[in-house]
Every structure is written in C-alpha cells, then in structure tokens.
Scaffold this active site. Structure first.
Site, PDB file in Angstrom:
ATOM      1  N   HIS A  74       0.805  -1.222   0.000  1.00  0.00           N
ATOM      2  CA  HIS A  74       0.000   0.000   0.000  1.00  0.00           C
ATOM      3  C   HIS A  74       0.841   1.277   0.000  1.00  0.00           C
ATOM      4  O   HIS A  74       0.706   2.140   0.859  1.00  0.00           O
ATOM      5  CB  HIS A  74      -1.071   0.008   1.089  1.00  0.00           C
ATOM      6  CG  HIS A  74      -0.667  -0.557   2.433  1.00  0.00           C
ATOM      7  ND1 HIS A  74       0.324  -0.028   3.200  1.00  0.00           N
ATOM      8  CD2 HIS A  74      -1.158  -1.611   3.137  1.00  0.00           C
ATOM      9  CE1 HIS A  74       0.434  -0.710   4.322  1.00  0.00           C
ATOM     10  NE2 HIS A  74      -0.448  -1.686   4.309  1.00  0.00           N
ATOM     11  N   HIS A 111      -4.238 -10.214  14.095  1.00  0.00           N
ATOM     12  CA  HIS A 111      -4.361  -9.009  13.259  1.00  0.00           C
ATOM     13  C   HIS A 111      -5.173  -9.354  12.020  1.00  0.00           C
ATOM     14  O   HIS A 111      -4.897 -10.350  11.355  1.00  0.00           O
ATOM     15  CB  HIS A 111      -2.949  -8.524  12.900  1.00  0.00           C
ATOM     16  CG  HIS A 111      -2.904  -7.284  12.071  1.00  0.00           C
ATOM     17  ND1 HIS A 111      -3.914  -6.353  12.041  1.00  0.00           N
ATOM     18  CD2 HIS A 111      -1.938  -6.794  11.234  1.00  0.00           C
ATOM     19  CE1 HIS A 111      -3.579  -5.371  11.228  1.00  0.00           C
ATOM     20  NE2 HIS A 111      -2.400  -5.618  10.716  1.00  0.00           N
ATOM     21  N   GLU A 150      -5.547  -7.707   9.126  1.00  0.00           N
ATOM     22  CA  GLU A 150      -5.175  -7.254   7.783  1.00  0.00           C
ATOM     23  C   GLU A 150      -4.923  -8.470   6.887  1.00  0.00           C
ATOM     24  O   GLU A 150      -4.497  -9.531   7.353  1.00  0.00           O
ATOM     25  CB  GLU A 150      -3.948  -6.326   7.834  1.00  0.00           C
ATOM     26  CG  GLU A 150      -3.780  -5.583   6.509  1.00  0.00           C
ATOM     27  CD  GLU A 150      -2.829  -4.390   6.570  1.00  0.00           C
ATOM     28  OE1 GLU A 150      -2.182  -4.155   7.604  1.00  0.00           O
ATOM     29  OE2 GLU A 150      -2.755  -3.682   5.531  1.00  0.00           O
ATOM     30  N   ASP A 190      -2.841  -9.584   4.796  1.00  0.00           N
ATOM     31  CA  ASP A 190      -1.588 -10.338   4.677  1.00  0.00           C
ATOM     32  C   ASP A 190      -1.481 -11.397   5.773  1.00  0.00           C
ATOM     33  O   ASP A 190      -0.627 -12.295   5.697  1.00  0.00           O
ATOM     34  CB  ASP A 190      -0.360  -9.415   4.682  1.00  0.00           C
ATOM     35  CG  ASP A 190      -0.396  -8.343   5.753  1.00  0.00           C
ATOM     36  OD1 ASP A 190      -1.497  -7.971   6.206  1.00  0.00           O
ATOM     37  OD2 ASP A 190       0.686  -7.870   6.139  1.00  0.00           O
ATOM     38  N   HIS A 217      -1.342  -1.691  14.285  1.00  0.00           N
ATOM     39  CA  HIS A 217      -1.712  -0.436  13.692  1.00  0.00           C
ATOM     40  C   HIS A 217      -3.156  -0.444  13.162  1.00  0.00           C
ATOM     41  O   HIS A 217      -3.543   0.504  12.438  1.00  0.00           O
ATOM     42  CB  HIS A 217      -0.733  -0.078  12.554  1.00  0.00           C
ATOM     43  CG  HIS A 217      -0.837  -1.041  11.367  1.00  0.00           C
ATOM     44  ND1 HIS A 217      -1.110  -0.601  10.085  1.00  0.00           N
ATOM     45  CD2 HIS A 217      -0.761  -2.374  11.270  1.00  0.00           C
ATOM     46  CE1 HIS A 217      -1.167  -1.619   9.251  1.00  0.00           C
ATOM     47  NE2 HIS A 217      -0.951  -2.702   9.954  1.00  0.00           N
ATOM     48  N   ASP A 270       2.281  -7.191  13.687  1.00  0.00           N
ATOM     49  CA  ASP A 270       3.141  -6.315  12.864  1.00  0.00           C
ATOM     50  C   ASP A 270       4.261  -5.636  13.658  1.00  0.00           C
ATOM     51  O   ASP A 270       5.303  -5.273  13.091  1.00  0.00           O
ATOM     52  CB  ASP A 270       2.292  -5.222  12.199  1.00  0.00           C
ATOM     53  CG  ASP A 270       1.561  -5.715  10.958  1.00  0.00           C
ATOM     54  OD1 ASP A 270       1.863  -6.823  10.475  1.00  0.00           O
ATOM     55  OD2 ASP A 270       0.675  -4.995  10.467  1.00  0.00           O
ATOM     56  N   TYR A 280      10.403   0.011   8.202  1.00  0.00           N
ATOM     57  CA  TYR A 280       9.076  -0.518   8.528  1.00  0.00           C
ATOM     58  C   TYR A 280       8.380   0.393   9.542  1.00  0.00           C
ATOM     59  O   TYR A 280       7.210   0.758   9.374  1.00  0.00           O
ATOM     60  CB  TYR A 280       9.214  -1.940   9.090  1.00  0.00           C
ATOM     61  CG  TYR A 280       7.884  -2.633   9.270  1.00  0.00           C
ATOM     62  CD1 TYR A 280       7.342  -3.395   8.248  1.00  0.00           C
ATOM     63  CD2 TYR A 280       7.160  -2.510  10.451  1.00  0.00           C
ATOM     64  CE1 TYR A 280       6.105  -4.011   8.396  1.00  0.00           C
ATOM     65  CE2 TYR A 280       5.940  -3.115  10.608  1.00  0.00           C
ATOM     66  CZ  TYR A 280       5.418  -3.870   9.582  1.00  0.00           C
ATOM     67  OH  TYR A 280       4.190  -4.476   9.736  1.00  0.00           O
ATOM     68  N   HIS A 325       6.069 -10.286  10.353  1.00  0.00           N
ATOM     69  CA  HIS A 325       6.904 -10.077   9.155  1.00  0.00           C
ATOM     70  C   HIS A 325       8.370 -10.114   9.560  1.00  0.00           C
ATOM     71  O   HIS A 325       8.739  -9.545  10.602  1.00  0.00           O
ATOM     72  CB  HIS A 325       6.656  -8.704   8.524  1.00  0.00           C
ATOM     73  CG  HIS A 325       5.268  -8.486   8.014  1.00  0.00           C
ATOM     74  ND1 HIS A 325       4.770  -9.116   6.899  1.00  0.00           N
ATOM     75  CD2 HIS A 325       4.274  -7.674   8.453  1.00  0.00           C
ATOM     76  CE1 HIS A 325       3.528  -8.703   6.682  1.00  0.00           C
ATOM     77  NE2 HIS A 325       3.200  -7.848   7.616  1.00  0.00           N
TER      78      HIS A 325
HETATM   79 FE1  FEO Z   1      -0.970  -4.792   9.187  1.00  0.00          FE
HETATM   80 FE2  FEO Z   1       1.205  -7.106   8.181  1.00  0.00          FE
HETATM   81  O1  FEO Z   1      -0.449  -6.300   8.296  1.00  0.00           O
END
Ligand code: FEO
Length: 403
Positions: A28, A82, A84, A86, A148, A167, A195, A228
């Site tokens: 994004h 989380h 999101e 991913d 986040h 994250d 990051y 990640h």
């Molecule tokens: Fe906020 Fe890695 O997704």
C-alpha cells in the site's frame, strides 16, 4: 505441493509455518525492496494452536509447513492477532479446511473478521488480559488497539517466553534466515527502521504506552515473534530501545532537502539551501523525487529535525511526485519538524505556496515564508536560499543544544 515446505522450530513448543514472498515490491504505497514474509506460528500444545495465517496466495505453503509437523486437521484453535489481509487473507479457507474447535481474535478483531470476510462461524472475542488454557500451556492476550489496526493484539506463550507481536517489531525482509541475529546487522537496522517509519510512525504515542505496558506486565519475554521478517531472540532491549527512540521523535540536527525540478532551477535552489545548512553545522540529506521513492523519504524523516521541500510550478501546481510524497508524509504524521518551502517558476509560481500550506497542515514549524525564484535563480536568489539553509541550521542547533 504438500511436503515441499517445512516448518522451522523457533522455541521448545512453537514452529514457524509462514510463507516467504520474494517478489512483493509494494505494500500500500511502501516499496518493499527486499520482499517480505508472512509469519504464522504453530503452538504444539495439548490444544494445537495456529497463530495467524498468511496472504491468500500462500495458503498451500502454510498448509505444507503445518503438515510437516502435524496433520492440519488436528489444529484445535486458531488465533488471529491481526485482521489485515496479509495475515488473514486465507483465514476463511483455512477454517473451512481445518475445521478447528475454536477461533479467537480480539474484541475488535472478531467484529472485523466477520464483517470483512463474511465468516459465518463463531469467532470468540478475547478481552485484554484474558488467559487461554491450551491444556498444558497458557496463552495471554494483550490488546494493542490501533497498532496499527483497531483489531491488533499480542499473544504471549508463557511456557516458551514467546511474544507473538503481529506487525510490531517486524520488517519487510524476505530471507531464508528466521532469526534476526542471523541477518546482516545493517540490513536489519535499515529494514526495521523503514518498517517503523512507513507503518507505525503515526501511532508513535501509542507505541510509547505499549512499551511501558509490556514493561509493567512483568512478562518474561525471551523471544519476540512478529508477523513479518525475522524473530528476535537475542538482545531484545535493542529493538525495544529503537522503538522507544523512534516513537519519541526527538528533534535532531538532520535536515532533509526534498525537491522535484523541471529544468534544474529548483535543484539549484536545493543545492544552495544544502550549502547553507552544511555551513551552519546541520547534517543534510538531499533527496530528488526523481531518485527516491516516498518510502525512502519516510525512512529519512524518522530521525530528521527539518524538512525543506521544493518544487517547480507546473500548471499552477507543484509537480505530481512532490504532491505524492507530501500526501504520504502527511498521513505518517511526523512530529517535531521545522522547515520551509521553496521553488522556481516561470509566471504564476504557486508550487512553493502550496507546499508551504501542506507543511503547515503537517504542523511543521515553518521558519520563513515560501522562497521563490523566477526562471533561473540568480546570485541574489541563491544567496536567499543559502541564508534559508543557514537559518534552519541555526534553529536546529538551538533545538538540539542538549543532544
Ligand atoms: Fe498490518 Fe502485516 O499487516
């Protein structure tokens, strides 16, 4: 495909069962030059528990890694730290395929997952501080709302001293190494900071509270396992300390001169500002938007004290790449910056004024009115730019006297 990918043991009872994405280059708007990983974890307890999943196209890689430890149908619990995509993009499919006894998320996560993915089965909400028995082990949950996303939470496995931090403390870095201490330090430092700057910077005040909360919790954290990049198992104080430093955004003596130029006039102005800054003792990074990506600029802003931005005027506007980076930076809400706007023009000259307005909206403390030069800056215009650089350097010195 099952059988190709193997799980990697990361602690006595936990396996990494995530996926490596060597090719992703955009998240994004954040350029991920070194790819990424989507980390998922399998806790082999009496209740076999999967923590987070992966981006949808990597579902088979996740299942293959799980299958190298246990048959996926033996998974009892799934926990989403989380929502999101991913980390949850294949959650609905995994729930269907595995048919776990229970699925858990934070209070907000349970709501988000149901609404976003139209998941029909029950998702059990976990309040901050809830303890969940896995039979012979215990998971504790910590809400990290808006870090986040509203749904974000940490899970902590007491028996292994392992914090699943979604994250937070992560980085976009595709590697075959699973632990931070196996990765070249300069890469690690750069990617962790990049990051933070591109994902977490707007939430810095919450990060300070979170670090304090983790500290006060008294949890014995021996491994931090983000969603990640590599896991942290040595010198955890270093990454926690870096987060504390980045979140404080203390004024520094570094100035960024950011510009985009049509026919090099604005570039000449940038160079004159640079010289004034150097003469005044500032550390300087000059960034042309032809040479840098917006996420490179975010990285540099993380430890900057000044942001000086300039553009030529094109059709009564700033150049598009400057509008792009300023929009991006505005969203990241950097704090404690001083700055100024500049730019060359032919006849109307709005760009510098527009930049001034954006910097003002970003709450950058503007030290001068916009500096403009018609056509090619002459000696007097360059002297004005040099003086602007000197003035900013002086203010940086004043603001960092106790550095
Ligand atoms: Fe906020 Fe890695 O997704």
């Amino acid at each position: 495909m099952p059988g190709i990918y193997k799980a990697i043991k990361v602690s006595e009872h936990v396996y990494w069962v995530g996926a490596v994405d060597w090719t992703i280059r955009d998240f994004h708007g954040y350029t991920t030059k070194r790819g990424s990983t989507y980390n998922a974890y399998l806790v082999v307890a009496d209740k076999i528990t999967l923590i987070d999943t992966v981006k949808a196209p990597f579902r088979q890689e996740l299942l293959s890694r799980i299958a190298s430890v246990v048959d996926p149908s033996r998974i009892d619990y799934i926990i989403s730290n989380h929502s999101e995509m991913d980390h949850s993009g294949c959650l609905a499919d995994i729930i269907r395929e595995v048919s776990p006894e229970k699925v858990f998320a934070s209070v907000m996560g349970a709501k988000t997952l149901k609404e976003h993915f139209a998941i029909e089965r029950e998702i059990i909400p976990l309040k901050d501080g809830t303890e969940l028995s896995l039979g012979n082990m215990t998971l504790t949950f910590m809400e990290t709302r808006m870090l986040h996303w509203p749904d974000s939470m940490f899970s902590y496995l007491k028996e292994d001293g392992l914090l699943f931090s979604q994250d937070a403390f992560g980085m976009h870095l595709a590697t075959v190494e699973r632990f931070a201490d196996e990765v070249e330090e300069s890469i690690l430092n750069y990617e962790a900071a990049t990051y933070y700057a591109n994902i977490l910077l707007p939430y810095s005040p919450l990060i300070l509270n979170l670090i304090d909360k983790v500290d006060r919790s008294g949890l014995d954290i021996r491994i931090i396992a983000p969603d990640h990049g590599p896991l942290w198992r040595k010198d955890l104080g270093k990454i926690l300390g870096s987060y504390g430093t980045w979140a404080q955004q203390k004024p520094t003596s570094k100035a960024i001169v950011l510009f985009h130029t049509m026919w090099h006039s604005t570039e000449l102005m940038a160079r004159a500002i640079e010289e004034g800054l150097i003469a005044g003792g500032a550390r300087v990074k000059v960034m042309s938007m032809e040479a840098f990506h917006r996420s490179d600029v975010a990285y540099e802003v993380l430890d900057a004290g000044a942001l000086v931005a300039g553009s030529s005027t094109l059709n009564n506007n700033m150049l598009p790449a400057m509008a792009d980076v300023l929009t991006y930076l505005k969203g990241l809400k950097p704090k404690n910056l001083i700055g100024a706007a500049f730019g060359s023009y032919g006849w109307s000259g709005e760009a510098a004024s527009h930049i001034h307005e954006v910097l003002s909206a970003m709450k950058v403390d503007l030290v001068e009115e916009p500096v403009k030069a018609k056509y090619v800056p002459d000696d007097a215009a360059l002297e004005t730019c040099y003086a602007l650089g000197s003035k900013i350097a002086e203010k940086l010195r004043e603001g960092t006297a106790d550095e």
